[in-house]
Design an enzyme around this catalytic site. Sequence first.
Site, PDB file in Angstrom:
ATOM      1  N   ASP A 129       0.820  -1.207   0.000  1.00  0.00           N
ATOM      2  CA  ASP A 129       0.000   0.000   0.000  1.00  0.00           C
ATOM      3  C   ASP A 129       0.859   1.265   0.000  1.00  0.00           C
ATOM      4  O   ASP A 129       2.085   1.212   0.104  1.00  0.00           O
ATOM      5  CB  ASP A 129      -0.933   0.003   1.218  1.00  0.00           C
ATOM      6  CG  ASP A 129      -1.977  -1.094   1.143  1.00  0.00           C
ATOM      7  OD1 ASP A 129      -2.375  -1.457   0.025  1.00  0.00           O
ATOM      8  OD2 ASP A 129      -2.377  -1.604   2.210  1.00  0.00           O
ATOM      9  N   TYR A 200       6.768 -10.096   6.579  1.00  0.00           N
ATOM     10  CA  TYR A 200       6.688  -8.649   6.789  1.00  0.00           C
ATOM     11  C   TYR A 200       7.367  -8.286   8.105  1.00  0.00           C
ATOM     12  O   TYR A 200       7.319  -9.047   9.078  1.00  0.00           O
ATOM     13  CB  TYR A 200       5.226  -8.182   6.851  1.00  0.00           C
ATOM     14  CG  TYR A 200       4.560  -8.063   5.501  1.00  0.00           C
ATOM     15  CD1 TYR A 200       4.596  -6.865   4.798  1.00  0.00           C
ATOM     16  CD2 TYR A 200       3.893  -9.144   4.927  1.00  0.00           C
ATOM     17  CE1 TYR A 200       3.977  -6.739   3.561  1.00  0.00           C
ATOM     18  CE2 TYR A 200       3.280  -9.032   3.691  1.00  0.00           C
ATOM     19  CZ  TYR A 200       3.324  -7.830   3.020  1.00  0.00           C
ATOM     20  OH  TYR A 200       2.729  -7.708   1.787  1.00  0.00           O
TER      21      TYR A 200
END
Length: 467
Positions: A129, A200
């Site tokens: 994002d 992540y």
Amino acid sequence: MDIDVQVIKKAKRHTREELTAFTQQELVDRIVQLESQNFQLKNIIQKVTGIKNDEPKSNDKKQRKFDFASCHKRHILLRFYYLGWDYQGYASQEDSARTIEHLLFNALTRVCLIENRETSNYHRCGRTDKGVSAFHQVVSLDVRSKFAPENQLEPESIANEINYCQLLNRVLPQDIRCVAWMPMVNPNYSARFDCRSRTYRYFFPRGSLNIDAMKEACTFLVGAHDFRNLCKMDVGNGVVTFTRRISYVSIEDSQSDAKESPYDMLYLELRGKAFLWHQVRCIMAVLFLVGEGKEEPSVVKELLDVNKNPCKPQYSLASDLPLNLYECEYLNKGTFDPKSFDKSAPVLEDDEEIAGDSELRDWVYEEESLSRTISELQGLWACNSIKSTMCREMLKSLQDIYDQQYPENVIQKCQHAILVQGVQARDYTPLMERKKCESLESRIDHYSKKRRIQVSSKDATDDAPKN
């Protein structure tokens, strides 16, 4: 019974039949609107470039079109990193050129490695994002090659192939850098669908957070769970299943002083095959509440119990700045250095390949390109580290003054507060007592009525899990 959801895509342009159905006045209004928009765009272009739109550019030279039909192609994985803080996300957008994907394809076509995106057999490992970075983003695509397909997997061909990373890094922005490439056996191998796991990391300062409580809360995340209360539900794009599996989760030190300090940097690491929209940032937002002592670690377990709590409580999202797609796993055998290639070494035949690893070769690193990338990253680190050190020295000086002037008061170490979006309420309301968002069923019904999705029931045996 499960439900099957299909996204209904709206046409971006009117068809001839739709235009025929317009009244004369509607068509006139539409033409006036388009002419007005066209006039505004011409003015914007003239202000930015200083060239009138109807005047030819003085240096507009006709360039010979590259002949891709006469070139060989090879299928590769391309690994690169980017610092996404100043970009609008990874995926291309119609209304913005500030995306990683747009700049990547601009570079690929500019150096004539591909003709266009449509013919490049392109897949991306994942989309990040706005503001999110990646240390190990991977794409698969077909690129131009010096060698015929039957010779492309020979070590000598790999060693003398086009230097893809160096070529791309010359035209990419400094905060986007290609690191390595991998020759592929299977021309249909996908960076997205053949990725075994994605990791992540979310970086944050220790501050006054209770790290032990946050680690305890993390234990509830491991395994397969319905994360609808720990993500942003993207029902409008057809996502109605929110069960994902997290195989590993941990909070580790990244940079720390000799003894624990509020200025220590830590990170949350999460590993899984697939993640939901804003899943990591929602998880981090709740962990911050646990670390502040506002919530018990068991609140994570409560949020994962969707039978007891089917609706997500309203809470602010954690910042995008510290989030990083840190690693994508493809089980490659190692690394390949073209300069260390020994032409006298025997070449492995196909039946001599390592069992179970026939799809993958080695990551190809080139010394000069890698050295230059490291040097550029060191310079970027130095600039940002100097800024960080100056801020810390100022803080130390002001903290000493405060301690002398107001010895009876203690300033809370709230370095992480900047990482939580939204306005902080003066009086804290526990998560499970807050106003709830719409349920999944309500959202599905909403988008179905708006004809954004089409819902139908089907037998569960026809829709077995794909991962």
